[in-house]
Design a protein around this motif. Structure first.
Motif, mmCIF file in Angstrom:
data_model
loop_
_atom_site.group_PDB
_atom_site.id
_atom_site.type_symbol
_atom_site.label_atom_id
_atom_site.label_comp_id
_atom_site.label_asym_id
_atom_site.label_seq_id
_atom_site.Cartn_x
_atom_site.Cartn_y
_atom_site.Cartn_z
ATOM 1 N N GLN A 179 49.808 0.377 9.004
ATOM 2 C CA GLN A 179 48.459 -0.122 9.247
ATOM 3 C C GLN A 179 48.386 -0.733 10.645
ATOM 4 O O GLN A 179 49.387 -1.169 11.206
ATOM 5 N N ASN A 181 45.414 -3.172 13.026
ATOM 6 C CA ASN A 181 44.102 -3.827 13.085
ATOM 7 C C ASN A 181 43.946 -4.581 14.399
ATOM 8 O O ASN A 181 44.929 -5.025 15.002
ATOM 9 N N THR A 183 41.461 -7.629 16.186
ATOM 10 C CA THR A 183 40.477 -8.691 15.974
ATOM 11 C C THR A 183 39.934 -9.159 17.313
ATOM 12 O O THR A 183 40.708 -9.409 18.247
ATOM 13 N N ILE A 193 36.596 -7.405 13.146
ATOM 14 C CA ILE A 193 37.925 -6.864 12.849
ATOM 15 C C ILE A 193 37.791 -5.385 12.518
ATOM 16 O O ILE A 193 36.999 -4.999 11.648
ATOM 17 N N GLY A 195 40.152 -1.958 11.468
ATOM 18 C CA GLY A 195 41.484 -1.627 10.984
ATOM 19 C C GLY A 195 41.547 -0.249 10.359
ATOM 20 O O GLY A 195 40.540 0.318 9.956
ATOM 21 N N SER A 220 38.261 0.530 8.161
ATOM 22 C CA SER A 220 37.242 -0.476 7.872
ATOM 23 C C SER A 220 36.806 -1.175 9.146
ATOM 24 O O SER A 220 37.541 -1.235 10.143
#
Length: 405
Positions: A179, A181, A183, A193, A195, A220
């Motif tokens: 994963q 992400n 921010t 955010i 991701g 997302s």
């Protein structure tokens, strides 16, 4: 029971445990049977953690288990079901001004079993219908290692990511989950955010009696506001493959949390899900809301859920089985929906401080305050000419006392 303690300056622990023993005797209604069904169930649950501060960082040992067994008896059927889930993990956390990292290993074991006498055909239940003996057991064991990290690029930008890899030899699957992400703190009130990642899960589907291997690709985007009130908007897409069968889900959620005066809080969330006709995740609307009033040691709360009804397969016809002398239902491939689901719950509690480390909480609740008829499913008469709705929980009142020490 919840237990927390400090073993030394550098070692602490906490543990949450509960046990459950229940027995039901209720009327089981089937097109070919109407009689008593006796159910007994025992469950033990535990989650425990030990934390130790070391020169390398914060070391934690995490473990848990959920063990349950149940027996079911009606007509000729008499069988027992057992389920066990065990988790063990060792994690090391290290942080500095610009970065954080967490790494470790975890192992989980899942096991289910069913043994006893069951009816051979779901549509033929009763003393005169055929049965068979089942002795089935499934189990999975999975060992993984993982590493997750976070790096503060600037005061307003944070990059995070991680990976999780299973160790070969314990199961038939070889996978790598990952994963990433990013921010961005736009201002004191706004944060974004983004991701994406690929996730895997190995487990058991006890309803279908099979092992499952799930692969899920997800992305997302979340926007948060924290100012005079709290709010967020989330957009997501997910492509999940379960034992080779793919289901695509997309949707969004809007959430608002508002403090009204000194003692009142209110929040509401709306969710939209698009996942195809036969998926329980396909909903045009799912609304949740909570209203809470906290004067002094009292708490009054009311919460509600309103959502689109779940899909189900309608009865198309019923043919007569002359050998068993029963009707065999046939269901349509076209999906119908139950009526919309609605429930409202009311609760009140009072905190009684006794001394510094001893408190008592008295509480009372009413579930399904309006006694709304939410349909669980339909049962039919012998010839499948008419049907009656089976309902989920009706209005229920309960009260209790909790001691914290």
């Amino acid at each position: 029971a919840y237990i927390y303690g400090q073993l030394s300056d550098k070692v602490s622990y906490k543990s949450y445990n509960y046990g459950l023993l229940e027995q039901y005797d209720y009327q089981y209604m089937h097109p070919t049977f109407n009689g008593s069904l006796l159910q007994k169930r025992v469950k033990a649950f535990n989650v425990s953690n030990i934390y130790m501060a070391t020169s390398l960082g914060l070391l934690s040992w995490n473990q848990g288990y959920s063990i349950s067994s149940g027996s079911y008896d009606y007509s000729q059927a008499s069988f027992a079901v057992g389920r066990q889930a065990v988790f063990q993990g060792l994690t090391l956390f290290k942080g500095a001004e610009k970065w954080q990292i967490k790494t470790g290993v975890n192992w989980d074991l899942n096991r289910s079993e069913i043994r006893g006498t069951l009816f051979q055909f779901q549509y033929a239940v009763g003393e005169e219908y055929p049965t068979f003996q089942m002795d089935d057991e499934l189990s999975t064991s999975n060992l993984e290692y993982f590493v997750y990290g976070k790096y503060y690029l600037t005061n307003n930008w944070i990059l995070g990511g991680g990976m999780r890899k299973n160790l070969n030899g314990l199961n038939d699957h070889n996978y790598l989950s990952g994963q990433l992400n990013l921010t961005h703190q736009l201002s004191n009130e706004w944060k974004v955010i983004a991701g994406a990642g690929r996730y895997h899960k190995l487990g058991l589907d006890t309803d279908q009696g099979q092992k499952v291997f799930i692969k899920s690709d997800q992305a997302s985007l979340d926007v948060f506001y924290n100012g005079s009130f709290d709010a967020s908007v989330s957009l997501f897409v997910k492509a999940t493959t379960n034992n080779g069968r793919q289901v695509d889900v997309s949707g969004f959620e809007v959430f608002v949390d508002e403090r009204i005066g000194k003692n009142w809080t209110f929040d509401i969330a709306y969710t939209y899900l698009n996942a195809g006709e036969f998926s329980g995740y396909d909903m045009s609307y799912f609304v949740k809301s909570n209203l809470k009033y906290t004067p002094g040691f009292w708490t009054f709360a009311i919460n509600g859920v309103y959502r689109e009804g779940l899909p189900y397969s309608e009865l198309a016809s019923a043919s007569f089985d002359s050998d068993l002398e029963v009707y065999v239902p046939e269901y349509s491939e076209n999906s119908a929906r139950y009526a919309d689901y609605f429930i409202m719950n009311l609760s009140v509690s009072r905190l009684f401080p006794i001394r510094e480390r001893l408190t008592m909480v008295a509480f009372a609740s009413i579930n399904n305050l309006t006694n709304h008829h939410n349909v669980r499913g339909y049962r039919y008469d012998f010839e499948y000419d008419s049907r009656t709705a089976d309902l989920l929980s009706r209005r229920m009142v309960y009260a209790g006392l909790q001691v914290n020490f």
